[in-house]
Design an enzyme around this catalytic site. Sequence first.
Site, mmCIF file in Angstrom:
data_model
loop_
_atom_site.group_PDB
_atom_site.id
_atom_site.type_symbol
_atom_site.label_atom_id
_atom_site.label_comp_id
_atom_site.label_asym_id
_atom_site.label_seq_id
_atom_site.Cartn_x
_atom_site.Cartn_y
_atom_site.Cartn_z
ATOM 1 N N HIS A 65 0.471 -1.013 0.200
ATOM 2 C CA HIS A 65 0.210 -0.202 -0.526
ATOM 3 C C HIS A 65 0.956 1.333 0.494
ATOM 4 O O HIS A 65 2.004 1.644 0.097
ATOM 5 C CB HIS A 65 -0.881 -0.582 0.861
ATOM 6 C CG HIS A 65 -0.254 -0.634 2.223
ATOM 7 N ND1 HIS A 65 0.380 -0.140 3.370
ATOM 8 C CD2 HIS A 65 -0.001 -1.530 3.221
ATOM 9 C CE1 HIS A 65 0.362 -0.668 4.053
ATOM 10 N NE2 HIS A 65 0.227 -1.731 4.200
ATOM 11 N N CYS A 97 2.860 -1.398 15.446
ATOM 12 C CA CYS A 97 2.567 -1.248 14.109
ATOM 13 C C CYS A 97 1.658 0.170 13.989
ATOM 14 O O CYS A 97 1.233 0.191 14.121
ATOM 15 C CB CYS A 97 1.641 -2.111 13.244
ATOM 16 S SG CYS A 97 1.623 -0.814 11.347
#
Lengths: 158, 158
Positions: free
Chosen positions: A71, A123
Site C-alpha cells: 500500500h 505497528c
Amino acid sequence: MDDTVTVNRTARRKAKADFRWEGVEMHPYKEDERALYKTITRQVLFSDPNMAGELRYFEVAPGGFSTLERHEHMHGVLILRGRGQCLVGDEVKQLETRDLVTVPPMTWHQLRATTEEPLGFLCMVNAERDKPQLPTPQDVERLKQNPAIAAFLDGKPA
Amino acid sequence: MDDTVTVNRTARRKAKADFRWEGVEMHPYKEDERALYKTITRQVLFSDPNMAGELRYFEVAPGGFSTLERHEHMHGVLILRGRGQCLVGDEVKQLETRDLVTVPPMTWHQLRATTEEPLGFLCMVNAERDKPQLPTPQDVERLKQNPAIAAFLDGKPA
C-alpha cells in the site's frame, strides 16, 4: 479497514496479563476475505481525531502470519513479544524482540511467527491511509523466483 | 524541536543491548533551556516524510523526569522499560511496564522515574506539531494546590 474507531482518552490504561490492555478490545484481523493471513489478532492502542497516526498491537500465534500486501502508506513496526521473520520487498529478515521494521510505500510485506511462541508487534500507521493491495498469482510467482522468499512464503523458514 | 530528521528506510534495524537500536542516534533531550527536565534521552525510531506520525523512545534515569509542559498535539505513550509515575491533567498515576498513557491536547503532563531502574517509554506524536508551552510560576502554584500533584512535582512520590 475497520470503521469503528474508539476514542479513549483515559489518562492511563493498565497493561494486563498476556499483552492485553485495560479498555482495549481485541479483534480478529480480517480486513479482506481474499487476504491470506492466519491466526492474528489486533488491538488498537491509540486512535484519536487529534492524532495523525495510529498505534496498533498485532499478535500472531505460532505458525501464523500477517497478510501479504502492499500500500502507499508506510508501517513502522516494533517487535514487542517473541521472534519471527519478515518479508519486506525482496528481503527476508530474522526478527527478535524490540527489533524495528520499516515498510516503505508500495512494498510487499508479511510477518511470520516462526517459533513456538507468539509474535507480537506494535505497528504505527497514518490515520488516513489507502486500502492494502493483495498480490495477484503472478505477483506471488514473481516473488517466489527468489528462493529465500519462496521458503518464507511457504512457511519453511531458513 | 530538533530540526534534523533522519529518514531511515532500512527494512530491519536490530535491537541492541540496553534499549538502543542499530542506526538510531541517542540524543540528550533539550527542547528548551527554560524547561525543567532531568536526565532524559531521546531516540527517534520512526520519522519519515510519508508518515504522519513519529515514534520516539525516551529514557529517564532513576530520579529523572520529563519536561512539565502542554501543547495542542497529543501524546500516545507505551511504557517499554521499568516503572514510574505520570502527571496528566490533574491525575497522578503509577506506571508499570506496558501501561498506556494518553495525553490529550493542552493538558499538563510529566513522567518520572521513581524507582531504582530507568523508565523507558515509546511516544507517538504528530510529525507536524506545535511547540510545547511551559508552565508559568502561577501555573505551577495552581497545580500544587492539589497535594498529590505537589508531592509528584517535588519528587516525593506517594
